[in-house]
Design a protein around this motif. Structure first.
Motif, PDB file in Angstrom:
ATOM      1  N   PHE A 129       5.499 -36.173 -15.852  1.00 31.20           N
ATOM      2  CA  PHE A 129       4.981 -36.913 -17.004  1.00 31.20           C
ATOM      3  C   PHE A 129       4.062 -36.027 -17.838  1.00 31.20           C
ATOM      4  O   PHE A 129       4.085 -36.062 -19.071  1.00 31.20           O
ATOM      5  CB  PHE A 129       4.207 -38.156 -16.557  1.00 31.20           C
ATOM      6  N   ALA A 130       3.231 -35.247 -17.156  1.00 36.52           N
ATOM      7  CA  ALA A 130       2.299 -34.364 -17.861  1.00 36.52           C
ATOM      8  C   ALA A 130       3.062 -33.297 -18.637  1.00 36.52           C
ATOM      9  O   ALA A 130       2.744 -33.012 -19.804  1.00 36.52           O
ATOM     10  CB  ALA A 130       1.328 -33.729 -16.876  1.00 36.52           C
ATOM     11  N   THR A 131       4.081 -32.710 -18.007  1.00 28.76           N
ATOM     12  CA  THR A 131       4.881 -31.696 -18.693  1.00 28.76           C
ATOM     13  C   THR A 131       5.553 -32.283 -19.932  1.00 28.76           C
ATOM     14  O   THR A 131       5.563 -31.667 -21.005  1.00 28.76           O
ATOM     15  CB  THR A 131       5.948 -31.130 -17.741  1.00 28.76           C
ATOM     16  N   ALA A 132       6.119 -33.482 -19.802  1.00 29.63           N
ATOM     17  CA  ALA A 132       6.788 -34.132 -20.930  1.00 29.63           C
ATOM     18  C   ALA A 132       5.815 -34.412 -22.077  1.00 29.63           C
ATOM     19  O   ALA A 132       6.204 -34.412 -23.245  1.00 29.63           O
ATOM     20  CB  ALA A 132       7.446 -35.426 -20.468  1.00 29.63           C
ATOM     21  N   SER A 133       4.545 -34.640 -21.745  1.00 34.08           N
ATOM     22  CA  SER A 133       3.528 -34.940 -22.753  1.00 34.08           C
ATOM     23  C   SER A 133       2.791 -33.694 -23.231  1.00 34.08           C
ATOM     24  O   SER A 133       1.909 -33.797 -24.088  1.00 34.08           O
ATOM     25  CB  SER A 133       2.508 -35.948 -22.184  1.00 34.08           C
ATOM     26  N   GLY A 134       3.115 -32.539 -22.662  1.00 45.31           N
ATOM     27  CA  GLY A 134       2.430 -31.312 -23.048  1.00 45.31           C
ATOM     28  C   GLY A 134       1.016 -31.210 -22.522  1.00 45.31           C
ATOM     29  O   GLY A 134       0.176 -30.485 -23.061  1.00 45.31           O
ATOM     30  N   ILE A 135       0.724 -31.933 -21.455  1.00 41.72           N
ATOM     31  CA  ILE A 135      -0.620 -31.995 -20.871  1.00 41.72           C
ATOM     32  C   ILE A 135      -0.698 -31.086 -19.651  1.00 41.72           C
ATOM     33  O   ILE A 135       0.280 -30.953 -18.901  1.00 41.72           O
ATOM     34  CB  ILE A 135      -0.966 -33.450 -20.479  1.00 41.72           C
ATOM     35  N   LYS A 136      -1.835 -30.481 -19.429  1.00 45.93           N
ATOM     36  CA  LYS A 136      -2.036 -29.626 -18.265  1.00 45.93           C
ATOM     37  C   LYS A 136      -2.685 -30.420 -17.135  1.00 45.93           C
ATOM     38  O   LYS A 136      -3.729 -31.054 -17.333  1.00 45.93           O
ATOM     39  CB  LYS A 136      -2.933 -28.436 -18.620  1.00 45.93           C
ATOM     40  N   VAL A 137      -2.055 -30.388 -15.970  1.00 44.45           N
ATOM     41  CA  VAL A 137      -2.646 -30.984 -14.772  1.00 44.45           C
ATOM     42  C   VAL A 137      -3.611 -29.978 -14.158  1.00 44.45           C
ATOM     43  O   VAL A 137      -3.238 -28.834 -13.879  1.00 44.45           O
ATOM     44  CB  VAL A 137      -1.559 -31.366 -13.757  1.00 44.45           C
ATOM     45  N   ILE A 138      -4.841 -30.410 -13.959  1.00 44.95           N
ATOM     46  CA  ILE A 138      -5.849 -29.582 -13.296  1.00 44.95           C
ATOM     47  C   ILE A 138      -6.113 -30.204 -11.922  1.00 44.95           C
ATOM     48  O   ILE A 138      -6.705 -31.282 -11.818  1.00 44.95           O
ATOM     49  CB  ILE A 138      -7.154 -29.517 -14.113  1.00 44.95           C
ATOM     50  N   PRO A 139      -5.636 -29.567 -10.858  1.00 44.63           N
ATOM     51  CA  PRO A 139      -5.768 -30.176  -9.533  1.00 44.63           C
ATOM     52  C   PRO A 139      -7.136 -29.932  -8.906  1.00 44.63           C
ATOM     53  O   PRO A 139      -7.748 -28.873  -9.100  1.00 44.63           O
ATOM     54  CB  PRO A 139      -4.679 -29.471  -8.725  1.00 44.63           C
ATOM     55  N   VAL A 140      -7.608 -30.924  -8.164  1.00 49.31           N
ATOM     56  CA  VAL A 140      -8.772 -30.749  -7.300  1.00 49.31           C
ATOM     57  C   VAL A 140      -8.289 -31.073  -5.888  1.00 49.31           C
ATOM     58  O   VAL A 140      -7.673 -32.116  -5.654  1.00 49.31           O
ATOM     59  CB  VAL A 140      -9.958 -31.628  -7.741  1.00 49.31           C
ATOM     60  N   VAL A 141      -8.519 -30.181  -4.965  1.00 49.85           N
ATOM     61  CA  VAL A 141      -7.844 -30.236  -3.666  1.00 49.85           C
ATOM     62  C   VAL A 141      -8.529 -31.213  -2.717  1.00 49.85           C
ATOM     63  O   VAL A 141      -9.744 -31.148  -2.502  1.00 49.85           O
ATOM     64  CB  VAL A 141      -7.801 -28.837  -3.015  1.00 49.85           C
ATOM     65  N   SER A 142      -7.738 -32.123  -2.151  1.00 44.88           N
ATOM     66  CA  SER A 142      -8.181 -32.907  -0.993  1.00 44.88           C
ATOM     67  C   SER A 142      -7.407 -32.400   0.214  1.00 44.88           C
ATOM     68  O   SER A 142      -6.314 -31.837   0.067  1.00 44.88           O
ATOM     69  CB  SER A 142      -7.945 -34.410  -1.208  1.00 44.88           C
ATOM     70  N   LYS A 143      -7.967 -32.580   1.402  1.00 50.71           N
ATOM     71  CA  LYS A 143      -7.445 -31.875   2.569  1.00 50.71           C
ATOM     72  C   LYS A 143      -7.066 -32.826   3.708  1.00 50.71           C
ATOM     73  O   LYS A 143      -7.712 -33.846   3.921  1.00 50.71           O
ATOM     74  CB  LYS A 143      -8.491 -30.869   3.067  1.00 50.71           C
ATOM     75  N   ILE A 144      -6.035 -32.430   4.433  1.00 53.08           N
ATOM     76  CA  ILE A 144      -5.560 -33.226   5.550  1.00 53.08           C
ATOM     77  C   ILE A 144      -6.622 -33.320   6.650  1.00 53.08           C
ATOM     78  O   ILE A 144      -6.689 -34.301   7.384  1.00 53.08           O
ATOM     79  CB  ILE A 144      -4.236 -32.649   6.106  1.00 53.08           C
ATOM     80  N   GLU A 145      -7.477 -32.297   6.730  1.00 56.65           N
ATOM     81  CA  GLU A 145      -8.497 -32.272   7.787  1.00 56.65           C
ATOM     82  C   GLU A 145      -9.475 -33.445   7.681  1.00 56.65           C
ATOM     83  O   GLU A 145     -10.034 -33.875   8.685  1.00 56.65           O
ATOM     84  CB  GLU A 145      -9.276 -30.950   7.732  1.00 56.65           C
ATOM     85  N   ASN A 146      -9.713 -33.948   6.465  1.00 52.14           N
ATOM     86  CA  ASN A 146     -10.581 -35.125   6.340  1.00 52.14           C
ATOM     87  C   ASN A 146      -9.815 -36.313   5.774  1.00 52.14           C
ATOM     88  O   ASN A 146     -10.363 -37.145   5.051  1.00 52.14           O
ATOM     89  CB  ASN A 146     -11.830 -34.821   5.506  1.00 52.14           C
ATOM     90  N   ASN A 147      -8.523 -36.353   6.098  1.00 50.98           N
ATOM     91  CA  ASN A 147      -7.665 -37.504   5.787  1.00 50.98           C
ATOM     92  C   ASN A 147      -7.440 -37.683   4.289  1.00 50.98           C
ATOM     93  O   ASN A 147      -7.164 -38.777   3.819  1.00 50.98           O
ATOM     94  CB  ASN A 147      -8.247 -38.787   6.390  1.00 50.98           C
ATOM     95  N   PHE A 148      -7.600 -36.599   3.514  1.00 47.07           N
ATOM     96  CA  PHE A 148      -7.394 -36.606   2.069  1.00 47.07           C
ATOM     97  C   PHE A 148      -8.411 -37.475   1.328  1.00 47.07           C
ATOM     98  O   PHE A 148      -8.090 -38.113   0.325  1.00 47.07           O
ATOM     99  CB  PHE A 148      -5.963 -37.034   1.718  1.00 47.07           C
TER     100      PHE A 148
END
Length: 396
Positions: A129-148
């Motif tokens: 959806f972001a690509t289709a809209s020309g928007i950049k996704v900026i990820p912030v990482v959640s981790k399996i070690e603390n159940n996301f």
């Protein structure tokens, strides 16, 4: 030869669907494929919804209103009221699935090259959806070690720039099953208010919350009147994925009036599907109670069986019907394709969704898979057994 657009070339493949040709080939060769890859519930659609279509008296299948029929939107508002979310019919646009609601939201609040921060892993189609809209996704990482769990607020603040327009969450989460607490929603509210951003919440799994926990919607937070946008859908709530009916909900009048212009461009949501979805709102609570009980039993069995497998790490979902499992391998894409092409137990194999496609950060999730526990318990148990035998063979 004419060239394909750069936007088209950049569109990511679905990690949920890209292995379908290999699954179809396996079936044509006589194998049975157990589908753990897609969130298509085996739960029966409420009969009241099916009957509403079967017994309707329409003589002309007309366009509906762009924003959805008034009677349906009034009933949706009443549904939200029962869930302590105070909105009116005028705050709701009926869309062709939650997917269209998300596209309308992105189109209404962000321009080309603007940014939306999303905790990862996230629903893979957010990338599309972001690509289709020309928007950049900026990820912030959640981790399996603390159940996301929600990453620290400091991690979000480091990523905010003048181009940032929103934070997007899925609650409960697809693919993790993580349920954001009331306290976490309040933390997100503080940060979007501080930086004058929108908070978009994909709440399509609201009904599927476990372990005596409660879902807290962003629109229960009064401070988010002008900053909150809900994306919702009937697909999973009523096991009506094929209806393709969703909603965009916001108390921000400018968001709604802008989104309606996008909705006008596609004319109207489908009439028969609205008839079924409106009737589905009269589904008795006993239906949801039974479904939730079944999903809890499936989750408990799945987690218990996965935890028996050597080297497998799994996060325990608190909602929805997905989990992320980390496998003792290097490349889940290769493993998933190998399962379909080369591995059988009693002529059965399993189809999983490689998790790398649920991340935006390159290299993350390569040894993880998403499992949808939308099958009956004996089938789930058999599927994990096959997965365990496959790992033994694959690792050697």
């Amino acid at each position: 030869m004419p060239k394909i657009s750069q936007k088209g070339l950049a569109m990511p493949q679905s990690p949920i669907r890209k292995l379908v040709p290999f699954a179809e080939s396996a079936k044509k060769n006589g194998a049975k494929v157990i589908h753990l890859n897609i969130g298509q519930p085996d739960i029966k659609t409420p009969q009241i919804a099916l009957d509403a279509v079967k017994n309707n008296q329409l003589n002309v299948l007309e366009y509906s209103r762009t924003e959805g029929s008034e009677s349906y939107r009034e009933k949706i508002a009443a549904y939200y009221h029962k869930n302590q979310i105070e909105v009116t019919a005028d705050d709701i646009i009926v869309t062709t699935g939650g997917s269209e609601a998300l596209s309308f939201a992105m189109g209404s609040i962000a321009d080309s090259d603007d940014e939306i921060i999303i905790p990862e892993p996230f629903y893979a189609n957010y990338n599309g959806f972001a690509t289709a809209s020309g928007i950049k996704v900026i990820p912030v990482v959640s981790k399996i070690e603390n159940n996301f769990a929600l990453p620290p607020i400091e991690d979000f603040e480091k990523l905010i720039t003048p181009k940032t327009k929103a934070i997007l969450i899925c609650n409960p989460g697809n693919p993790t099953g993580y349920l954001y607490s009331k306290e976490e929603i309040k933390k997100l509210a503080q940060i979007v208010l501080k930086h004058d951003l929108f908070l978009i919440a994909d709440e399509v799994y609201r009904e599927f919350v476990y372990d005596n926990k409660e879902h807290y919607s962003i629109l229960q937070e009064e401070s988010l009147t002008n900053n909150g946008i809900i994306v919702d859908s009937v697909s999973k709530r009523y096991s009506m994925c094929g209806a393709r009916i969703g909603f965009l909900v916001s108390k921000n009048k400018e968001v709604i009036s802008t989104a309606i212009k996008f909705a006008q461009a596609r004319l109207s949501p489908p009439t028969y599907a609205q008839i079924a979805s409106e009737a589905a709102l009269d589904t008795p609570q006993s239906y949801f109670d039974e479904v939730k009980t079944e999903y809890v039993a499936r989750r408990n069995l799945l987690i218990a069986e996965l935890e028996k497998l050597e080297g497998v790490k799994v996060a325990k979902p608190q909602g929805a019907f997905y989990c992320i499992a980390e496998l003792p391998i290097e490349d889940a894409d290769d493993f998933a394709q190998w399962l379909l092409e080369d591995f059988r137990v009693n002529n059965e194999t399993v189809m999983v969704a490689p998790a790398a496609g649920f991340y935006a950060t390159e290299g993350l999730g390569k040894n993880q898979i998403r499992i949808a526990y939308v099958l009956d318990q004996p089938t789930l148990k058999r599927a994990v057994h096959i997965l365990g035998e496959a790992l033994k063979t694959y690792i050697g």
